[in-house]
Design a protein around this motif. Structure first.
Motif, short mmCIF file in Angstrom:
data_model
loop_
_atom_site.label_atom_id
_atom_site.label_comp_id
_atom_site.label_asym_id
_atom_site.label_seq_id
_atom_site.Cartn_x
_atom_site.Cartn_y
_atom_site.Cartn_z
N GLY A 1 0.80 -1.22 0.00
CA GLY A 1 0.00 0.00 0.00
C GLY A 1 0.83 1.27 0.00
N PHE A 2 2.10 1.17 -0.42
CA PHE A 2 2.99 2.32 -0.29
C PHE A 2 2.61 3.47 -1.22
CE2 PHE A 2 5.67 -1.23 1.18
CZ PHE A 2 5.95 -0.76 2.44
N PHE A 3 2.03 3.17 -2.38
CA PHE A 3 1.65 4.25 -3.28
C PHE A 3 0.29 4.84 -2.90
CE2 PHE A 3 5.07 2.84 -5.99
CZ PHE A 3 5.44 3.99 -6.66
N ASP A 4 -0.65 4.00 -2.50
CA ASP A 4 -1.99 4.49 -2.18
C ASP A 4 -2.00 5.37 -0.93
OD1 ASP A 4 -3.10 3.29 -4.36
OD2 ASP A 4 -3.79 1.51 -3.29
N ARG A 5 -1.22 5.02 0.07
CA ARG A 5 -1.24 5.78 1.32
C ARG A 5 -0.85 7.24 1.14
NH1 ARG A 5 1.14 0.93 3.73
NH2 ARG A 5 -0.42 -0.19 4.93
N PRO A 6 0.29 7.54 0.50
CA PRO A 6 0.62 8.95 0.33
C PRO A 6 -0.35 9.69 -0.57
CG PRO A 6 2.17 7.58 -0.90
CD PRO A 6 1.36 6.68 -0.02
N LEU A 7 -0.88 9.03 -1.60
CA LEU A 7 -1.83 9.68 -2.49
C LEU A 7 -3.09 10.07 -1.73
CD1 LEU A 7 -1.48 7.39 -5.64
CD2 LEU A 7 -0.62 9.72 -5.38
N ALA A 8 -3.47 9.25 -0.76
CA ALA A 8 -4.70 9.51 0.00
C ALA A 8 -4.57 10.73 0.91
CB ALA A 8 -5.07 8.29 0.83
N ILE A 9 -3.35 11.10 1.29
CA ILE A 9 -3.17 12.21 2.24
C ILE A 9 -2.56 13.45 1.59
CG2 ILE A 9 -2.96 10.63 4.20
CD1 ILE A 9 0.05 11.05 4.14
N MET A 10 -2.24 13.39 0.31
CA MET A 10 -1.68 14.57 -0.36
C MET A 10 -2.72 15.69 -0.42
SD MET A 10 0.63 13.08 -3.51
CE MET A 10 2.15 12.18 -3.19
N GLN A 11 -2.26 16.93 -0.24
CA GLN A 11 -3.16 18.07 -0.24
C GLN A 11 -3.81 18.28 -1.60
OE1 GLN A 11 -0.87 21.38 1.24
NE2 GLN A 11 -0.99 20.70 3.36
N ARG A 12 -3.08 17.99 -2.65
CA ARG A 12 -3.66 18.07 -3.99
C ARG A 12 -3.29 16.79 -4.73
NH1 ARG A 12 1.05 20.91 -4.17
NH2 ARG A 12 2.44 20.48 -5.93
N LYS A 13 -4.19 16.33 -5.56
CA LYS A 13 -3.97 15.07 -6.25
C LYS A 13 -3.03 15.28 -7.44
CE LYS A 13 -6.43 11.41 -8.76
NZ LYS A 13 -5.67 11.58 -10.03
N PRO A 14 -1.94 14.54 -7.50
CA PRO A 14 -1.07 14.62 -8.68
C PRO A 14 -1.68 13.86 -9.84
CG PRO A 14 -0.25 12.95 -7.19
CD PRO A 14 -1.44 13.57 -6.51
N TRP A 15 -1.13 14.07 -11.02
CA TRP A 15 -1.50 13.27 -12.18
C TRP A 15 -0.76 11.94 -12.07
CZ3 TRP A 15 0.29 13.67 -17.90
CH2 TRP A 15 -0.61 12.98 -18.72
N ILE A 16 -1.49 10.85 -11.98
CA ILE A 16 -0.90 9.54 -11.73
C ILE A 16 -0.81 8.76 -13.03
CG2 ILE A 16 -1.02 7.44 -10.34
CD1 ILE A 16 -2.98 8.98 -8.50
N ILE A 17 0.42 8.44 -13.44
CA ILE A 17 0.65 7.70 -14.68
C ILE A 17 1.21 6.33 -14.32
CG2 ILE A 17 1.84 7.65 -16.89
CD1 ILE A 17 2.12 10.68 -16.72
N GLY A 18 0.47 5.29 -14.62
CA GLY A 18 0.97 3.94 -14.42
C GLY A 18 1.85 3.52 -15.59
N VAL A 19 2.92 2.81 -15.29
CA VAL A 19 3.80 2.30 -16.34
C VAL A 19 4.07 0.82 -16.08
CG1 VAL A 19 4.89 4.50 -16.90
CG2 VAL A 19 5.88 3.06 -15.11
N GLY A 20 4.06 0.04 -17.14
CA GLY A 20 4.31 -1.39 -17.00
C GLY A 20 4.30 -2.06 -18.36
N TYR A 21 4.52 -3.35 -18.37
CA TYR A 21 4.52 -4.10 -19.61
C TYR A 21 3.09 -4.55 -19.92
CZ TYR A 21 9.42 -4.21 -18.24
OH TYR A 21 10.69 -3.85 -17.84
N ALA A 22 2.79 -4.63 -21.22
CA ALA A 22 1.44 -4.98 -21.64
C ALA A 22 1.00 -6.32 -21.07
CB ALA A 22 1.34 -4.98 -23.16
N GLN A 23 1.94 -7.23 -20.85
CA GLN A 23 1.62 -8.55 -20.31
C GLN A 23 1.13 -8.49 -18.87
OE1 GLN A 23 5.67 -9.89 -20.95
NE2 GLN A 23 5.96 -10.22 -18.77
N SER A 24 1.24 -7.33 -18.24
CA SER A 24 0.80 -7.16 -16.86
C SER A 24 -0.68 -6.81 -16.75
CB SER A 24 1.62 -6.05 -16.18
OG SER A 24 2.99 -6.36 -16.19
N ARG A 25 -1.34 -6.73 -17.88
CA ARG A 25 -2.75 -6.37 -17.91
C ARG A 25 -3.62 -7.54 -17.46
NH1 ARG A 25 -4.24 -4.96 -23.73
NH2 ARG A 25 -4.00 -7.22 -23.93
N ILE A 26 -4.56 -7.25 -16.57
CA ILE A 26 -5.54 -8.24 -16.12
C ILE A 26 -6.93 -7.58 -16.14
CG2 ILE A 26 -3.94 -9.63 -14.74
CD1 ILE A 26 -4.83 -8.15 -12.27
#
Length: 217
Positions: free
Chosen positions: A174-199
């Motif tokens: 939960g390391f990414f979700d926790r800081p995002l939940a308490i940030m004063q303003r929401k950043p633009w969140i861009i996920g990056v990964g390999y196409a094979q990681s899609r579910i």
């Protein structure tokens, strides 16, 4: 390419036993505790499957895929002047975007790297300039040895897996979700990964925060 997931995405390797009970309309609602335990077991197994597949890629293949992801990032956002971009140091076969991060700095942007203070806590981002000292942090990942804690304008989030609603399957802390939940303003969140990681879905819960967009190779 930006990943717009088709409806005919592949079936799960081993879906949780109760998942047939959930309709798409209620996927983000809280579920009973025994069902949540099933989700956790399923996520653990799916995480291992996806990590094994990622680590099976050759170094040359990962480099080529990382380059394509970096190109997609630049197509979307080319003006980084004055912006703080929260990126990451690659770990366990993640896309290597370090050269892209250097280009962000050269274009007037600021690089921030995530630092895990301790397990169970939100991570923080610290400004880092190429050439600044790094030290080994939690899980032996390189992190800035010093530097102020900042809130990024853009967060580049590496994924173990991701679904059609842009929810992220990470390492389970939960390391990414926790800081995002308490940030004063929401950043633009861009996920990056390999196409094979899609579910098709990670079966998100109320604490899961979706990414704004996902870029793959």
């Amino acid at each position: 390419m930006q990943d717009d997931i088709p409806t005919e995405a592949a079936k799960y390797a081993s879906p949780p036993c109760f998942m047939h009970e959930l309709s798409p309309e209620c996927r983000v609602e809280a579920i009973r505790s025994d069902a949540w335990r099933d989700v956790l077991r399923w996520r653990k197994a799916e995480r291992k499957r996806l990590l094994d597949a990622r680590l099976a890629l050759t170094q040359h293949d990962r480099e080529a895929r990382s380059s394509r992801i970096a190109s997609m990032l630049d197509v979307t956002t080319s003006d980084y002047s004055g912006r703080i971009v929260g990126t990451y140091w690659p770990f366990r076969g993640e896309p290597d975007l370090r050269n892209w991060g250097t280009q962000v700095f050269e274009r007037g942007g600021h690089i921030a790297l995530p630092v895990v203070i301790q397990k169970g806590w939100p991570l923080e981002y610290r400004i880092w300039t190429p050439g600044d000292p790094l030290e080994r942090g939690v899980w032996n990942i390189l992190v800035p040895a010093q530097g102020p804690s900042v809130q990024p304008d853009i967060v580049i989030a590496p994924v173990v897996g991701f679904d059609e609603a842009h929810y992220r399957l990470g390492y389970g802390g939960g390391f990414f979700d926790r800081p995002l939940a308490i940030m004063q303003r929401k950043p633009w969140i861009i996920g990056v990964g390999y196409a094979q990681s899609r579910i098709p879905t990670i079966y998100p819960q109320p604490h899961d925060i979706p990414m704004d967009v996902v870029f793959t190779d």
